[in-house]
Design an enzyme around this catalytic site. Structure first.
Site, PDB file in Angstrom:
ATOM      1  CD  GLU A 185      -3.015  -1.052   2.557  1.00 20.40           C
ATOM      2  OE1 GLU A 185      -2.635  -0.276   3.318  1.00 20.40           O
ATOM      3  OE2 GLU A 185      -3.916  -1.661   2.145  1.00 20.40           O
ATOM      4  CD  GLU A 265      -4.124  -5.981   2.859  1.00 16.05           C
ATOM      5  OE1 GLU A 265      -5.034  -5.058   3.285  1.00 16.05           O
ATOM      6  OE2 GLU A 265      -3.072  -5.750   3.010  1.00 16.05           O
TER       7      GLU A 265
END
Ligand SMILES: *[C@@H]1O[C@H](CO)[C@@H](O)[C@H](O)[C@H]1NC(C)=O
Ligand SMILES: *[C@@H]1O[C@H](CO)[C@@H](O)[C@H](O)[C@H]1NC(C)=O
Ligand SMILES: *[C@@H]1O[C@H](CO)[C@@H](O)[C@H](O)[C@H]1NC(C)=O
Ligand SMILES: *[C@@H]1O[C@H](CO)[C@@H](O)[C@H](O)[C@H]1NC(C)=O
Ligand SMILES: *[C@@H]1O[C@H](CO)[C@@H](O)[C@H](O)[C@H]1NC(C)=O
Ligand SMILES: *[C@@H]1O[C@H](CO)[C@@H](O)[C@H](O)[C@H]1NC(C)=O
Ligand SMILES: *[C@@H]1O[C@H](CO)[C@@H](O)[C@H](O)[C@H]1NC(C)=O
Ligand SMILES: *[C@@H]1O[C@H](CO)[C@@H](O)[C@H](O)[C@H]1NC(C)=O
Ligand SMILES: *[C@@H]1O[C@H](CO)[C@@H](O)[C@H](O)[C@H]1NC(C)=O
Length: 671
Positions: A185, A265
């Protein structure tokens, strides 16, 4: 890096590339952009995967959890590689036992699960400093998660050491690893440094060869994807239940117009913080969005499938309001912290069964649990009684406080000591702006107050010249997300008393490894004259002057249970501290804060009868037997309590924790 060293490392990298080029001819894992799919051995392949971090489950139970994942219909497992779990101190590596990631990969392979590996170097993951070793914080001028030379020198050294170990486990070489994620991320971090990503890309390629799919993961937003993605690495996204999958994947398509859809995710639950209500996500919502994504042909990794436990001191913390995570990382995942299938597990399995063949055979049952019952806890020692054992080389003497990391300690507790320079008959203002994270203020071995970084950085004290002023500081976990990563611990400022800077500090690094033998020998000595000993201590306690102390108990108490079974250690009645089972650092307990009240004790930590097991508490604030009307006990029960009610702190929300789409009402999804 110096010229020669750099030349040598380039040479090694070239040799490495040559060494990894001999892929097995019939094995391949690639992206077919035109058909919007992955290809495994040339055939279209879609993965349905689950996150399971080896560092959060003892090696003893890895196979059990992998089997349960397989039986849920998953064909892949996703894990981070946790740098600081392997290199807690510079150059001291741990790949044994619970740290043996290669054995984990082999077990996944033998179970028939592909592996999606996420070696960081930064992982977030609600893990101490997002997996980065805290010793990096000692390096002046370092810029974490960037192309900064100081940072990259250490990343390069680690990756050149670790990544080559993975080569036999790459899919093309006969192993399970189909894809490797670079960073994590990254678009959510402020640095937005494409040169950094490019350097990581080359580092990974050089060590892993040309045949492994490298990818990135980011929230589904333009800015996030702009900063998080880079050419040659496949851009994937992450989002949770209740999102409009079609809309989310349109965000991904802006950056990957073709190729397989991937949610790296997909949140099956959510993370907890101390002092905040336990988080859950409804099964129906999880199943609906999962079904949507699978119907779209997407590849999905469920985060988490098995959450596990932040044993020891490994939890991280969130920011800007400092919020540490508890010991349990149950995550309301389909498998519980203790690895048991839940109704969510069964429901997810049914959804997967619509798209992939489910393996034949029974679903492995929950592990057995046993309520070992009530165990008496005996006061054993205050931290002062064992200061020499906890700090065998004595304190470091400095004019002004230095950080825990500067003391080369990266977790746990540290004692800062000085003397009052004059009499303070009227209340004097003790201020520690940089208290990280919680400090017990103790004068001449009598507790006088507690400071914390959130809302209590000063207090009034009184005392006379020459009295000993101790600040016993707890590192509650390094911040793992956002702009707060530079989070050195201990005392990071000067300490002032009525504005005057206090000088001449003695700083004690406290080592809780192998604490049990030290306490047991002390305990035996004490026992002989326990009556006197308690008498000695009692006056302090009656004055409210409790100081952090150790309590020991042994079990089983009645009939022995063989073989040992999983159990849950209930800390009700105690306030805040650290629990150990047979010298294993189980984790933090803080039932006063909640929501977690029991600590998971996996069976592998227990010894078969007739050997006694020990439970040790370092209670920081107030034991149940603080006054003589109550006794100190703990209880081992057969079910977890991680959802007790808490008085929620009103001061912040977690909207900034991950990308949550505008107008998305996360609370709708909770139970
Ligand atoms: C992985 O499993 C396959 C059989 O499925 C086996 O041939 C291979 O040697 C294994 N690889 C490793 C690294 O264990
Ligand atoms: C989901 O998003 C797509 C694309 O933005 C949109 O066309 C569709 O109406 C949305 N569905 C719902 C239920 O909001
Ligand atoms: C065993 O447990 C009981 C309460 O269940 C307690 O009264 C007793 O003291 C314990 N014995 C030992 C040796 O811990
Ligand atoms: C601290 O002491 C000062 C001076 O006596 C007093 O004015 C102030 O109210 C005290 N603060 C607290 C929080 O007790
Ligand atoms: C201050 O912060 C501490 C630590 O998080 C918390 O326990 C306490 O409830 C807070 N106090 C107030 C008044 O907000
Ligand atoms: C100590 O002094 C600081 C700075 O003046 C002030 O903000 C704080 O409230 C004082 N603390 C106490 C306990 O009086
Ligand atoms: C503490 O005070 C000393 C003396 O004023 C100063 O040199 C030092 O930089 C200060 N340390 C911190 C962390 O502010
Ligand atoms: C002992 O503790 C209990 C529970 O906290 C409390 O109700 C009681 O008043 C305390 N007794 C004394 C003498 O402090
Ligand atoms: C906690 O979870 C258990 C089991 O799901 C449930 O029975 C209980 O009501 C929950 N307690 C709270 C306070 O939410």
């Amino acid at each position: 890096m110096g010229g020669l060293r750099s030349y040598v490392s380039k040479l090694l990298i070239c040799m490495a590339v040559l060494a990894v080029k001999q892929a097995l001819p019939d094995r391949s894992f690639t992206i077919d952009y035109d058909s919007n799919t992955f290809l495994k051995d040339g055939q279209p392949f879609r993965y349905v995967s689950g996150s399971f971090h080896y560092s959060r489950v003892p090696a003893f139970y890895w196979q059990d959890r992998l089997d349960k994942m397989k039986m849920a219909g998953l064909n892949a497992v996703q894990t981070y590689v946790i740098w600081n779990f392997h290199e807690l101190k510079p150059g001291e590596f741990n790949f044994d036992g619970d740290h043996d990631i290669l054995s984990f990969l082999k077990k996944a392979n033998d179970t028939g699960l592909a592996v999606i590996l996420r070696p960081g170097p930064y992982i977030c993951g609600e893990w101490d400093l997002g997996g980065l070793p805290a010793w990096l914080l000692n390096i002046p001028g370092i810029v974490l998660r960037s192309s900064n030379d100081l940072y990259m020198a250490h990343v390069t050294e680690w990756m050149n050491f670790f990544l080559p170990k993975l080569r036999p486990y790459l899919y093309v070489n006969g192993g399970p690893i189909i894809m490797v994620q670079v960073e994590n991320e990254y678009g959510s971090y402020q640095t937005c440094d494409h040169q950094y990503q490019r350097q990581l890309y080359h580092l990974f390629r050089a060590n892993l060869g040309p045949d492994v799919v490298l990818f990135t993961t980011d929230g589904p937003g333009d800015h996030l994807l702009q900063c998080g993605t880079l050419q040659d690495m496949y851009a994937t996204i992450d989002f949770g239940a209740g999102s409009n999958s079609t809309g989310m994947f349109q965000e991904m398509r802006k950056f990957e117009p073709k190729g397989p859809l991937v949610n790296s995710e997909y949140y099956t639950g959510w993370l907890d913080h101390w002092e905040h209500p336990h988080q859950t996500v409804k099964t129906a919502a999880v199943c609906t969005s999962l079904d949507q994504m699978l119907a779209l042909g997407a590849n999905v990794n469920m985060y988490m499938f098995e959450g596990g436990t932040n044993f020891g001191f490994w939890n991280g913390a969130n920011y800007p309001t400092f919020n540490p995570q508890p010991t349990s990382y149950d995550y309301d995942a389909p498998l519980t912290e203790a690895g048991d299938p839940t109704p969510k597990y069964m429901a997810i399995r049914n959804v997967i069964g619509k798209y992939l063949p489910l393996p034949a055979g029974p679903i492995p049952p929950p592990t057995k649990k046993y309520a070992y019952g009530v165990v008496d806890m005996e006061f054993t020692a205050t931290i002062y009684d064992v200061l020499d054992q906890l700090c065998p080389y004595g304190p470091i003497l400095t004019d002004y406080p230095i950080t825990m990391e500067a003391m080369q300690q990266y977790q746990g507790f540290m004692l800062y000591r000085t003397k009052l320079p004059q009499n303070y008959a009227t209340p004097a203002n003790l201020t520690i702006e940089g208290i990280r994270d919680r400090g017990y203020v103790i004068i001449d071995q009598v507790w006088v107050g507690t400071l914390n970084r959130v809302n209590a950085t000063s207090m009034n004290i009184t005392g006379s010249e020459g009295m000993t002023l101790d600040i016993f500081v707890e590192n509650q976990g390094h911040i793992n997300y956002g702009s707060g990563l530079y989070d050195p611990k201990g005392i990071i400022s000067n300490v002032t008393l009525d504005g005057a800077i206090l000088q001449k500090w003695s700083i004690y690094s406290l080592d809780l490894d192998n604490i049990l033998p030290k306490l047991q020998s002390l305990h035996r000595q004490r026992n002989r004259k326990m009556g006197n000993f308690i008498q000695e201590r009692a006056p302090h306690w009656r004055d409210g002057g409790y100081v952090p102390s150790f309590y020991l108990g042994s079990f089983p108490n009645l009939s022995a249970i063989d073989p040992p079974q999983d159990t849950f250690l209930k800390s009700s009645g105690w306030t805040k501290g650290q629990a150990f089972i047979n010298d294993f650092n189980l984790g933090r307990y803080w039932p006063r804060a909640g929501p977690q009240v029991t600590l998971f004790v996996p069976a592998n930590l227990l010894r078969p009868s007739p050997v006694q097991n020990t439970v040790l508490f370092l209670e920081l604030e107030r034991p149940p037997c603080f006054n003589q009307t109550e006794t100190c006990t703990v209880e081992f029960i057969d079910r977890p309590i991680i959802n007790s009610t808490v008085a929620a702190r009103p001061d912040e929300t977690f909207r900034d924790r991950k990308y949550i789409p505008e107008g998305h009402d996360f609370t709708d999804l909770r139970h």
